[in-house]
Design a protein around this motif. Structure first.
Motif, PDB file in Angstrom:
ATOM      1  N   VAL A   1      29.585   4.169  22.675  1.00  0.00           N
ATOM      2  CA  VAL A   1      28.833   2.926  22.508  1.00  0.00           C
ATOM      3  C   VAL A   1      27.424   3.140  23.039  1.00  0.00           C
ATOM      4  CG1 VAL A   1      28.733   0.473  23.123  1.00  0.00           C
ATOM      5  CG2 VAL A   1      30.942   1.589  22.799  1.00  0.00           C
ATOM      6  N   ARG A   2      26.433   2.694  22.265  1.00  0.00           N
ATOM      7  CA  ARG A   2      25.034   2.813  22.692  1.00  0.00           C
ATOM      8  C   ARG A   2      24.312   1.499  22.424  1.00  0.00           C
ATOM      9  NH1 ARG A   2      22.048   7.656  20.225  1.00  0.00           N
ATOM     10  NH2 ARG A   2      22.574   6.520  18.368  1.00  0.00           N
ATOM     11  N   GLN A   3      23.525   1.046  23.396  1.00  0.00           N
ATOM     12  CA  GLN A   3      22.706  -0.164  23.253  1.00  0.00           C
ATOM     13  C   GLN A   3      21.520   0.113  22.340  1.00  0.00           C
ATOM     14  OE1 GLN A   3      24.769  -2.934  24.986  1.00  0.00           O
ATOM     15  NE2 GLN A   3      22.696  -3.445  24.470  1.00  0.00           N
ATOM     16  N   ILE A   4      21.195  -0.843  21.489  1.00  0.00           N
ATOM     17  CA  ILE A   4      20.016  -0.783  20.638  1.00  0.00           C
ATOM     18  C   ILE A   4      19.111  -1.944  21.055  1.00  0.00           C
ATOM     19  CG2 ILE A   4      19.130  -0.824  18.277  1.00  0.00           C
ATOM     20  CD1 ILE A   4      20.986   1.551  18.844  1.00  0.00           C
ATOM     21  N   PRO A   5      17.953  -1.653  21.659  1.00  0.00           N
ATOM     22  CA  PRO A   5      17.045  -2.739  22.042  1.00  0.00           C
ATOM     23  C   PRO A   5      16.461  -3.420  20.810  1.00  0.00           C
ATOM     24  CG  PRO A   5      16.152  -0.600  22.700  1.00  0.00           C
ATOM     25  CD  PRO A   5      17.470  -0.348  22.045  1.00  0.00           C
ATOM     26  N   GLY A   6      16.076  -4.662  20.949  1.00  0.00           N
ATOM     27  CA  GLY A   6      15.537  -5.421  19.828  1.00  0.00           C
ATOM     28  C   GLY A   6      14.344  -4.756  19.164  1.00  0.00           C
ATOM     29  N   ALA A   7      13.504  -4.099  19.939  1.00  0.00           N
ATOM     30  CA  ALA A   7      12.324  -3.432  19.377  1.00  0.00           C
ATOM     31  C   ALA A   7      12.698  -2.267  18.465  1.00  0.00           C
ATOM     32  CB  ALA A   7      11.424  -2.933  20.505  1.00  0.00           C
ATOM     33  N   ARG A   8      13.894  -1.697  18.636  1.00  0.00           N
ATOM     34  CA  ARG A   8      14.332  -0.571  17.818  1.00  0.00           C
ATOM     35  C   ARG A   8      15.240  -1.001  16.662  1.00  0.00           C
ATOM     36  NH1 ARG A   8      12.484   4.255  17.890  1.00  0.00           N
ATOM     37  NH2 ARG A   8      14.542   5.133  17.686  1.00  0.00           N
ATOM     38  N   ALA A   9      15.623  -2.271  16.612  1.00  0.00           N
ATOM     39  CA  ALA A   9      16.496  -2.785  15.554  1.00  0.00           C
ATOM     40  C   ALA A   9      15.630  -3.189  14.372  1.00  0.00           C
ATOM     41  CB  ALA A   9      17.304  -3.971  16.070  1.00  0.00           C
ATOM     42  N   VAL A  10      15.591  -2.357  13.349  1.00  0.00           N
ATOM     43  CA  VAL A  10      14.677  -2.589  12.231  1.00  0.00           C
ATOM     44  C   VAL A  10      15.384  -2.905  10.916  1.00  0.00           C
ATOM     45  CG1 VAL A  10      12.833  -1.207  13.242  1.00  0.00           C
ATOM     46  CG2 VAL A  10      14.533  -0.105  11.780  1.00  0.00           C
ATOM     47  N   LYS A  11      16.698  -2.846  10.897  1.00  0.00           N
ATOM     48  CA  LYS A  11      17.442  -3.127   9.672  1.00  0.00           C
ATOM     49  C   LYS A  11      18.437  -4.258   9.909  1.00  0.00           C
ATOM     50  CE  LYS A  11      19.204   0.547   7.691  1.00  0.00           C
ATOM     51  NZ  LYS A  11      19.778   1.885   7.494  1.00  0.00           N
TER      52      LYS A  11
ATOM     53  N   ILE B   1      23.376  -9.107  11.728  1.00  0.00           N
ATOM     54  CA  ILE B   1      22.540  -8.785  12.883  1.00  0.00           C
ATOM     55  C   ILE B   1      21.163  -8.544  12.294  1.00  0.00           C
ATOM     56  CG2 ILE B   1      22.127  -7.200  14.786  1.00  0.00           C
ATOM     57  CD1 ILE B   1      25.121  -6.470  14.640  1.00  0.00           C
ATOM     58  N   ARG B   2      20.258  -9.454  12.524  1.00  0.00           N
ATOM     59  CA  ARG B   2      18.924  -9.405  11.916  1.00  0.00           C
ATOM     60  C   ARG B   2      18.020  -8.408  12.641  1.00  0.00           C
ATOM     61  NH1 ARG B   2      18.597 -11.466   7.238  1.00  0.00           N
ATOM     62  NH2 ARG B   2      16.455 -12.025   7.597  1.00  0.00           N
ATOM     63  N   PRO B   3      16.983  -7.920  11.966  1.00  0.00           N
ATOM     64  CA  PRO B   3      16.014  -7.037  12.638  1.00  0.00           C
ATOM     65  C   PRO B   3      15.401  -7.725  13.852  1.00  0.00           C
ATOM     66  CG  PRO B   3      15.678  -6.992  10.269  1.00  0.00           C
ATOM     67  CD  PRO B   3      16.685  -8.080  10.541  1.00  0.00           C
ATOM     68  N   GLY B   4      15.214  -6.966  14.914  1.00  0.00           N
ATOM     69  CA  GLY B   4      14.643  -7.492  16.143  1.00  0.00           C
ATOM     70  C   GLY B   4      15.661  -8.033  17.128  1.00  0.00           C
ATOM     71  N   VAL B   5      16.945  -8.041  16.755  1.00  0.00           N
ATOM     72  CA  VAL B   5      17.995  -8.544  17.637  1.00  0.00           C
ATOM     73  C   VAL B   5      18.655  -7.370  18.353  1.00  0.00           C
ATOM     74  CG1 VAL B   5      20.215  -9.752  17.724  1.00  0.00           C
ATOM     75  CG2 VAL B   5      18.422 -10.549  16.181  1.00  0.00           C
ATOM     76  N   ALA B   6      18.661  -7.409  19.677  1.00  0.00           N
ATOM     77  CA  ALA B   6      19.331  -6.367  20.450  1.00  0.00           C
ATOM     78  C   ALA B   6      20.831  -6.418  20.167  1.00  0.00           C
ATOM     79  CB  ALA B   6      19.063  -6.560  21.930  1.00  0.00           C
ATOM     80  N   HIS B   7      21.442  -5.261  20.035  1.00  0.00           N
ATOM     81  CA  HIS B   7      22.873  -5.184  19.749  1.00  0.00           C
ATOM     82  C   HIS B   7      23.358  -3.812  20.208  1.00  0.00           C
ATOM     83  CE1 HIS B   7      20.912  -3.426  16.190  1.00  0.00           C
ATOM     84  NE2 HIS B   7      22.018  -2.750  15.991  1.00  0.00           N
ATOM     85  N   LEU B   8      24.549  -3.416  19.799  1.00  0.00           N
ATOM     86  CA  LEU B   8      25.029  -2.087  20.127  1.00  0.00           C
ATOM     87  C   LEU B   8      25.667  -1.451  18.918  1.00  0.00           C
ATOM     88  CD1 LEU B   8      28.350  -2.301  20.592  1.00  0.00           C
ATOM     89  CD2 LEU B   8      27.610  -3.333  22.693  1.00  0.00           C
ATOM     90  N   VAL B   9      25.756  -0.144  18.959  1.00  0.00           N
ATOM     91  CA  VAL B   9      26.383   0.616  17.892  1.00  0.00           C
ATOM     92  C   VAL B   9      27.546   1.383  18.505  1.00  0.00           C
ATOM     93  CG1 VAL B   9      24.798   2.577  18.117  1.00  0.00           C
ATOM     94  CG2 VAL B   9      25.980   2.228  15.967  1.00  0.00           C
ATOM     95  N   ALA B  10      28.680   1.394  17.803  1.00  0.00           N
ATOM     96  CA  ALA B  10      29.885   2.059  18.294  1.00  0.00           C
ATOM     97  C   ALA B  10      30.443   2.953  17.195  1.00  0.00           C
ATOM     98  CB  ALA B  10      30.925   1.017  18.701  1.00  0.00           C
ATOM     99  N   TRP B  11      30.985   4.097  17.599  1.00  0.00           N
ATOM    100  CA  TRP B  11      31.610   5.021  16.663  1.00  0.00           C
ATOM    101  C   TRP B  11      32.719   5.754  17.378  1.00  0.00           C
ATOM    102  CZ3 TRP B  11      26.959   5.622  18.981  1.00  0.00           C
ATOM    103  CH2 TRP B  11      26.703   6.796  19.662  1.00  0.00           C
ATOM    104  N   PRO B  12      33.737   6.230  16.633  1.00  0.00           N
ATOM    105  CA  PRO B  12      34.867   6.906  17.273  1.00  0.00           C
ATOM    106  C   PRO B  12      34.410   8.128  18.066  1.00  0.00           C
ATOM    107  CG  PRO B  12      35.388   6.386  14.998  1.00  0.00           C
ATOM    108  CD  PRO B  12      33.929   6.085  15.188  1.00  0.00           C
ATOM    109  N   ALA B  13      35.018   8.305  19.239  1.00  0.00           N
ATOM    110  CA  ALA B  13      34.639   9.398  20.139  1.00  0.00           C
ATOM    111  C   ALA B  13      35.327  10.707  19.784  1.00  0.00           C
ATOM    112  CB  ALA B  13      34.970   9.013  21.577  1.00  0.00           C
ATOM    113  N   ASP B  14      36.157  10.713  18.750  1.00  0.00           N
ATOM    114  CA  ASP B  14      36.888  11.943  18.419  1.00  0.00           C
ATOM    115  C   ASP B  14      36.001  13.043  17.846  1.00  0.00           C
ATOM    116  OD1 ASP B  14      36.379  11.029  15.849  1.00  0.00           O
ATOM    117  OD2 ASP B  14      38.454  10.504  15.433  1.00  0.00           O
ATOM    118  N   GLY B  15      34.782  12.700  17.446  1.00  0.00           N
ATOM    119  CA  GLY B  15      33.853  13.704  16.946  1.00  0.00           C
ATOM    120  C   GLY B  15      34.114  14.142  15.524  1.00  0.00           C
TER     121      GLY B  15
END
Length: 100
Positions: free
Chosen positions: A37-47, A58-72
């Protein structure tokens, strides 16, 4: 007049306000899977993304997070963007939207 020392900082993760991913338990319904899990600050949220927790955008400019399976084993197509509140409540209410 003295010259200023204007060193350029690298555009690495620290200067962008991004921390490395952390490992957390996944959404309910996925057993004991671990997710990065990684935080995405609002300034970096462009899509615009669709949160799988509430099925709202989740609109552009809204801080959120991105998650993906840790199995690689997955790639960029396995990343999901979540509202922070939806991710925090994932254990008690499950996900609204299933992705394939």
């Amino acid at each position: 007049m003295s010259r200023r020392n204007n060193r350029r900082r690298s555009a690495g993760p620290a200067s962008l306000g991004l921390n490395g991913p952390r490992v957390e338990a996944g959404p309910s319904g996925y057993g004991d899977e671990q997710y990065l899990v990684r935080q995405i600050p609002g300034a970096r949220a462009v899509k615009t993304y669709r949160c799988p927790g509430c099925d709202h955008e989740i609109r552009p400019g809204v801080a959120h997070l991105v998650a993906w399976p840790a199995d690689g084993l997955g790639g960029a197509e396995d990343r999901r963007h979540w509202h922070t509140g939806c991710w925090n409540g994932r254990g008690s209410r499950g996900i609204t939207r299933r992705w394939s």
